[in-house]
Design a protein around this motif. Structure first.
Motif, PDB file in Angstrom:
ATOM      1  N   PRO A  28       0.859  -1.216  -0.052  1.00 26.43           N
ATOM      2  CA  PRO A  28      -0.051  -0.028  -0.138  1.00 26.43           C
ATOM      3  C   PRO A  28       1.257   1.215   0.590  1.00 26.43           C
ATOM      4  CG  PRO A  28      -1.150  -1.595   1.608  1.00 26.43           C
ATOM      5  CD  PRO A  28       0.535  -1.773   0.735  1.00 26.43           C
ATOM      6  N   HIS A  29       1.944   1.158   1.140  1.00 28.49           N
ATOM      7  CA  HIS A  29       2.934   2.483   0.767  1.00 28.49           C
ATOM      8  C   HIS A  29       4.324   2.290  -0.150  1.00 28.49           C
ATOM      9  CE1 HIS A  29       0.734   3.524   4.211  1.00 28.49           C
ATOM     10  NE2 HIS A  29       0.269   2.244   5.171  1.00 28.49           N
ATOM     11  N   ASP A  30       3.869   1.492  -1.040  1.00 34.60           N
ATOM     12  CA  ASP A  30       4.964   1.482  -2.017  1.00 34.60           C
ATOM     13  C   ASP A  30       5.209   1.889  -3.233  1.00 34.60           C
ATOM     14  OD1 ASP A  30       6.594  -0.117   0.087  1.00 34.60           O
ATOM     15  OD2 ASP A  30       6.253  -2.284  -1.005  1.00 34.60           O
ATOM     16  N   ILE A  31       5.859   2.373  -3.630  1.00 32.34           N
ATOM     17  CA  ILE A  31       5.983   2.704  -5.648  1.00 32.34           C
ATOM     18  C   ILE A  31       7.326   1.498  -6.349  1.00 32.34           C
ATOM     19  CG2 ILE A  31       5.493   5.257  -4.851  1.00 32.34           C
ATOM     20  CD1 ILE A  31       8.796   5.632  -5.767  1.00 32.34           C
ATOM     21  N   ARG A  32       6.434   1.850  -6.963  1.00 31.77           N
ATOM     22  CA  ARG A  32       7.594   0.806  -7.595  1.00 31.77           C
ATOM     23  C   ARG A  32       8.373   1.981  -8.924  1.00 31.77           C
ATOM     24  NH1 ARG A  32       8.085  -5.135  -8.741  1.00 31.77           N
ATOM     25  NH2 ARG A  32       5.959  -4.864  -8.490  1.00 31.77           N
ATOM     26  N   PHE A  33       9.413   1.927  -9.362  1.00 28.29           N
ATOM     27  CA  PHE A  33       9.869   2.349 -10.553  1.00 28.29           C
ATOM     28  C   PHE A  33      10.743   1.892 -11.245  1.00 28.29           C
ATOM     29  CE2 PHE A  33      13.987   4.621  -8.883  1.00 28.29           C
ATOM     30  CZ  PHE A  33      13.654   4.435  -7.802  1.00 28.29           C
ATOM     31  N   ASP A  34      10.676   2.204 -13.114  1.00 28.23           N
ATOM     32  CA  ASP A  34      11.977   1.744 -13.587  1.00 28.23           C
ATOM     33  C   ASP A  34      13.228   2.535 -13.293  1.00 28.23           C
ATOM     34  OD1 ASP A  34       9.822   0.271 -15.036  1.00 28.23           O
ATOM     35  OD2 ASP A  34      10.167   1.583 -16.971  1.00 28.23           O
ATOM     36  N   ILE A  35      14.029   2.194 -13.109  1.00 28.05           N
ATOM     37  CA  ILE A  35      15.616   2.549 -12.592  1.00 28.05           C
ATOM     38  C   ILE A  35      15.824   3.177 -14.525  1.00 28.05           C
ATOM     39  CG2 ILE A  35      17.589   2.862 -11.875  1.00 28.05           C
ATOM     40  CD1 ILE A  35      17.067   0.323 -10.105  1.00 28.05           C
ATOM     41  N   HIS A  36      16.197   4.295 -14.354  1.00 27.23           N
ATOM     42  CA  HIS A  36      16.932   4.244 -15.950  1.00 27.23           C
ATOM     43  C   HIS A  36      18.371   4.937 -16.025  1.00 27.23           C
ATOM     44  CE1 HIS A  36      13.306   6.093 -18.239  1.00 27.23           C
ATOM     45  NE2 HIS A  36      12.677   5.468 -16.972  1.00 27.23           N
ATOM     46  N   GLU A  64      23.010   5.083  -6.410  1.00 27.04           N
ATOM     47  CA  GLU A  64      22.833   6.809  -6.218  1.00 27.04           C
ATOM     48  C   GLU A  64      21.501   6.362  -7.161  1.00 27.04           C
ATOM     49  OE1 GLU A  64      26.544   8.773  -5.083  1.00 27.04           O
ATOM     50  OE2 GLU A  64      26.626   8.008  -7.471  1.00 27.04           O
ATOM     51  N   ILE A  65      20.186   6.241  -7.221  1.00 23.93           N
ATOM     52  CA  ILE A  65      19.192   6.147  -8.058  1.00 23.93           C
ATOM     53  C   ILE A  65      18.336   7.038  -8.855  1.00 23.93           C
ATOM     54  CG2 ILE A  65      17.692   4.048  -8.667  1.00 23.93           C
ATOM     55  CD1 ILE A  65      18.846   2.746  -6.397  1.00 23.93           C
ATOM     56  N   VAL A  85      12.251  10.150 -10.461  1.00 20.07           N
ATOM     57  CA  VAL A  85      11.667   9.855  -8.562  1.00 20.07           C
ATOM     58  C   VAL A  85      13.416   9.825  -8.083  1.00 20.07           C
ATOM     59  CG1 VAL A  85       9.996   9.843  -7.939  1.00 20.07           C
ATOM     60  CG2 VAL A  85      11.679   7.490  -9.091  1.00 20.07           C
ATOM     61  N   GLY A  86      13.821   9.471  -6.774  1.00 25.12           N
ATOM     62  CA  GLY A  86      14.719   8.961  -6.448  1.00 25.12           C
ATOM     63  C   GLY A  86      15.725   8.510  -5.656  1.00 25.12           C
ATOM     64  N   VAL A  87      15.992   7.246  -5.337  1.00 30.67           N
ATOM     65  CA  VAL A  87      16.815   6.806  -3.814  1.00 30.67           C
ATOM     66  C   VAL A  87      18.261   6.716  -4.058  1.00 30.67           C
ATOM     67  CG1 VAL A  87      16.760   4.226  -2.932  1.00 30.67           C
ATOM     68  CG2 VAL A  87      14.975   4.893  -3.993  1.00 30.67           C
ATOM     69  N   ALA A 154      21.179  13.716 -12.053  1.00 29.77           N
ATOM     70  CA  ALA A 154      20.664  14.027 -11.001  1.00 29.77           C
ATOM     71  C   ALA A 154      21.183  12.668  -9.247  1.00 29.77           C
ATOM     72  CB  ALA A 154      19.307  13.759 -10.733  1.00 29.77           C
ATOM     73  N   ALA A 155      21.222  12.005 -10.223  1.00 34.19           N
ATOM     74  CA  ALA A 155      21.561  10.389  -9.856  1.00 34.19           C
ATOM     75  C   ALA A 155      22.521  10.450  -8.768  1.00 34.19           C
ATOM     76  CB  ALA A 155      22.157   9.246 -10.638  1.00 34.19           C
ATOM     77  N   PRO A 156      24.119  10.912  -9.413  1.00 30.53           N
ATOM     78  CA  PRO A 156      25.486  10.396  -8.669  1.00 30.53           C
ATOM     79  C   PRO A 156      24.262  12.450  -6.511  1.00 30.53           C
ATOM     80  CG  PRO A 156      25.569  10.815  -9.838  1.00 30.53           C
ATOM     81  CD  PRO A 156      24.478  11.110 -10.387  1.00 30.53           C
ATOM     82  N   LEU A 157      23.440  12.862  -7.272  1.00 27.84           N
ATOM     83  CA  LEU A 157      22.932  14.276  -5.455  1.00 27.84           C
ATOM     84  C   LEU A 157      22.507  13.229  -4.968  1.00 27.84           C
ATOM     85  CD1 LEU A 157      21.511  16.661  -7.829  1.00 27.84           C
ATOM     86  CD2 LEU A 157      23.852  16.232  -7.611  1.00 27.84           C
ATOM     87  N   LEU A 158      21.624  11.196  -5.145  1.00 28.95           N
ATOM     88  CA  LEU A 158      21.651  10.653  -3.878  1.00 28.95           C
ATOM     89  C   LEU A 158      22.281  10.183  -2.866  1.00 28.95           C
ATOM     90  CD1 LEU A 158      18.651  11.144  -4.219  1.00 28.95           C
ATOM     91  CD2 LEU A 158      19.040  11.103  -6.256  1.00 28.95           C
TER      92      LEU A 158
END
Ligand code: NAP
Ligand code: ZN
Ligand code: ZN
Length: 350
Positions: A28-36, A64-65, A85-87, A154-158
């Motif tokens: 319920p609280h998750d999101i799925r995302f394609d990693i680019h 750095e996703i 989005v990022g993780v 942006a990825a390395p900003l994570l």
């Protein structure tokens, strides 16, 4: 469940190889995302090579996703399909301790933060990171990547971005603060950009003069090669704060002497061996030595927004996933300007 291709390390000595991993169903609280895109941090290398202890192999590194949301859970409120989005370095924490309550999840004292890879999630399964085609993460541990930032840069900003932003903010770096940055790699080049954007007087301390032009164009006002031993004499008591981003052990006493009275030396690098601090190098000028680890979710979002506002992102070299082992060798040889970012498109189909 959903399968995606990934690159995993199976031991400290074997190259990373292509494999298939499963991601959990979206709760319920998750999101799925394609990693680019997924950045390659030196911590990935320390981890897979067991320099910080034995990891739980196989390890899919990558914290750095950046990617795009493809599915959201029924109770998700902050994201919708199509969002950018990022993780970063963690995907969960206890959510109850004082540090979690303050948004400093990286210092969680309950369960500790749940690393994006190499940890065990609430579902009892090992976490696996960003060198893969997609991921499922609780929305509370996901960042918004502002439209002004390209996903790859942006990825390395994570990780590199927040790890340098957080101590600059914590120690109130602002106009004319004298900031020394040791090591012009992934973290180092972000420290220079962010420090300069905050108005600081930034100095790069690199092993050689090879990256001098880059260092100055990234925003540093001064640049010195540490192979020139005179600088240790000439730069005594010269900095209010030094950020040490070096991945190897240094002769710290010489660098500590560059910190001015009441200044701070902040260790960001996490080399394999303990730091050796000669007592008089901190007694003498009432210097402090500290450390700092990444940053919490609210501060990471603040950093991304700051970068968007100031037109800052990482300097990157985009690579295909199969280049990862060669990229690791080049990172170790300090031969990257300034972050490798894996284009994960070919990993999206499991
Ligand atoms: P990186 O891209 O490899 O950069 C490290 C830089 O250190 C190199 O570019 C090089 O800069 C310098 N260096 C490397 N070996 C050296 C040596 N033997 N002597 C002197 N200088 C040397 O690595 P990174 O991804 O920025 O990560 C740096 C360190 O920070 C790693 O230990 C990583 O695990 C750690 N880290 C910590 C946190 C945290 O939360 N505190 C977060 C992320 C990473 P020059 O070529 O300019 O000399
Ligand atoms: Zn990292
Ligand atoms: Zn906690």
């Amino acid at each position: 469940m959903n399968t995606v291709a990934a690159y995993a390390a199976t031991s400290a000595t074997e190259p990373l190889t292509k494999t298939t991993i499963t991601r959990r169903d979206v709760g319920p609280h998750d999101i799925r995302f394609d990693i680019h895109f997924a950045g390659i941090c030196h911590s990935d290398i320390h981890t897979v090579r067991a320099e910080w202890g034995q990891p739980r192999y196989p390890v899919v590194p990558g914290h750095e996703i950046a990617g795009i949301v493809t599915e959201i859970g029924s109770a998700v409120t902050r994201f919708t399909i199509g969002d950018r989005v990022g993780v970063g370095c963690f995907v969960d924490s206890c959510r109850e301790c004082d540090n979690c309550e303050e948004g400093l999840q990286q210092y969680c004292t309950g369960t500790g933060m749940t690393g994006t890879y190499g940890a065990v999630g609430r579902d009892g399964h090992p976490t696996q990171g960003g060198y893969s085609g997609g991921i499922v993460v609780d929305e509370n541990y996901v960042l918004n990547i502002p439209p002004a930032l390209a996903l790859d840069a942006a990825a390395p900003l994570l990780c590199a971005g927040i790890t340098t932003y957080s101590p600059l903010r914590h120690w109130n770096v602002g106009p004319d603060t004298r900031v020394g940055v040791i090591g012009l790699g992934g973290l180092g080049h972000m420290a220079v950009k962010l420090g300069a954007a905050m108005g600081a007087d930034v100095t790069v301390l690199s092993q050689s003069l090879k990256k001098m032009e880059d260092g100055l164009s990234l925003g540093a006002k001064h640049y010195y090669a540490t192979s020139d031993h005179d600088i240790f004499k000439n730069l005594r008591n010269s900095f209010d704060i030094i950020l040490n981003t070096v991945s190897a052990n240094l002769d710290l006493g010489r660098y500590l002497a560059m910190v001015d009275r009441d200044g701070v030396f902040v260790e960001l690098g996490a080399p394999e061996n303990p730091l050796v601090v000669p007592p008089f190098s901190i007694i003498g000028m009432r210097r402090s030595i500290s450390g700092s680890m990444i940053g919490g979710i609210p501060e990471t979002q603040e950093m991304l927004d700051f970068c968007a506002e100031h037109g800052i992102a990482s300097e990157i070299e985009v690579i295909e996933p199969e280049y990862v082992n060669e990229a690791y060798e080049r990172v170790i040889a300090s031969d990257v300007r300034y972050r490798f970012v894996i284009d994960t498109e070919s990993l999206r189909q499991g």
